[in-house]
Scaffold this motif. Sequence first.
Motif, short mmCIF file in Angstrom:
data_model
loop_
_atom_site.label_atom_id
_atom_site.label_comp_id
_atom_site.label_asym_id
_atom_site.label_seq_id
_atom_site.Cartn_x
_atom_site.Cartn_y
_atom_site.Cartn_z
N ASP A 103 0.85 -1.19 0.00
CA ASP A 103 0.00 0.00 0.00
C ASP A 103 0.88 1.24 0.00
O ASP A 103 2.08 1.17 0.28
CB ASP A 103 -1.00 0.01 1.15
N SER A 104 0.26 2.36 -0.34
CA SER A 104 0.92 3.65 -0.29
C SER A 104 -0.11 4.68 0.13
O SER A 104 -1.18 4.76 -0.48
CB SER A 104 1.50 4.01 -1.67
N GLU A 111 -3.68 3.35 0.60
CA GLU A 111 -4.37 2.78 -0.56
C GLU A 111 -3.60 1.59 -1.10
O GLU A 111 -2.38 1.64 -1.22
CB GLU A 111 -4.51 3.83 -1.68
N ALA A 112 -4.32 0.52 -1.44
CA ALA A 112 -3.68 -0.66 -2.04
C ALA A 112 -3.02 -0.27 -3.36
O ALA A 112 -3.58 0.51 -4.14
CB ALA A 112 -4.70 -1.76 -2.27
N VAL A 113 -1.81 -0.76 -3.59
CA VAL A 113 -1.07 -0.44 -4.82
C VAL A 113 -0.45 -1.70 -5.42
O VAL A 113 -0.32 -2.71 -4.74
CB VAL A 113 0.05 0.60 -4.57
N GLN A 121 1.48 -5.98 5.92
CA GLN A 121 1.10 -4.87 5.05
C GLN A 121 2.36 -4.03 4.87
O GLN A 121 2.90 -3.49 5.84
CB GLN A 121 -0.02 -4.04 5.66
N SER A 140 3.98 -0.82 3.47
CA SER A 140 3.69 0.54 3.02
C SER A 140 4.90 1.09 2.29
O SER A 140 6.01 1.13 2.84
CB SER A 140 3.33 1.44 4.19
#
Length: 157
Positions: A36-37, A40-42, A149, A151
């Motif tokens: 994520d970034s 938001e999922a990326v 997760q 980031s």
Amino acid sequence: MRHRLLLILSGILILAACESYDCTLYNFVGMYAVFDSDGEAVQITDTLTVTSGKSGPILLNNGVNTATLKLQLSYWQDVDTLVFYIKGKDYFLRDTVWVTKSNQVHYESPDCPTTLFHEIQSVSSTHEFIKDITIIRSAVNYETTTNLQISLLSDAD
């Protein structure tokens, strides 16, 4: 004759019952991660390669449009070193991640092979392109749920 037929049927049922244990030969014990970034999922659209250590075996080779990872952890080491490489058109990034974990032998039956489950205790990185890593689920076993997760740093960072 009837007694002999009953004896044969009983033997078949006993043999079938003994051979019906379903070993988990095709289950994967691995760590699942999502990227994520800024919450938001990326997807990592450039080429992503993940190795075990700087010159260790390749765990993911040339992944493109990668949003999730499924990585196997070592069996007996307490700390796994994972090196993430991202290769773009004009750049090459490398970030190292350390996963501290415990290993538990998982035994099901004498007919089945022994597997190892893991418990993630902590995760850290060199922060080259990884901003932070959050442990979502510390247990690594047959479940196919997200463990980490990851980031990523945004352009503003």
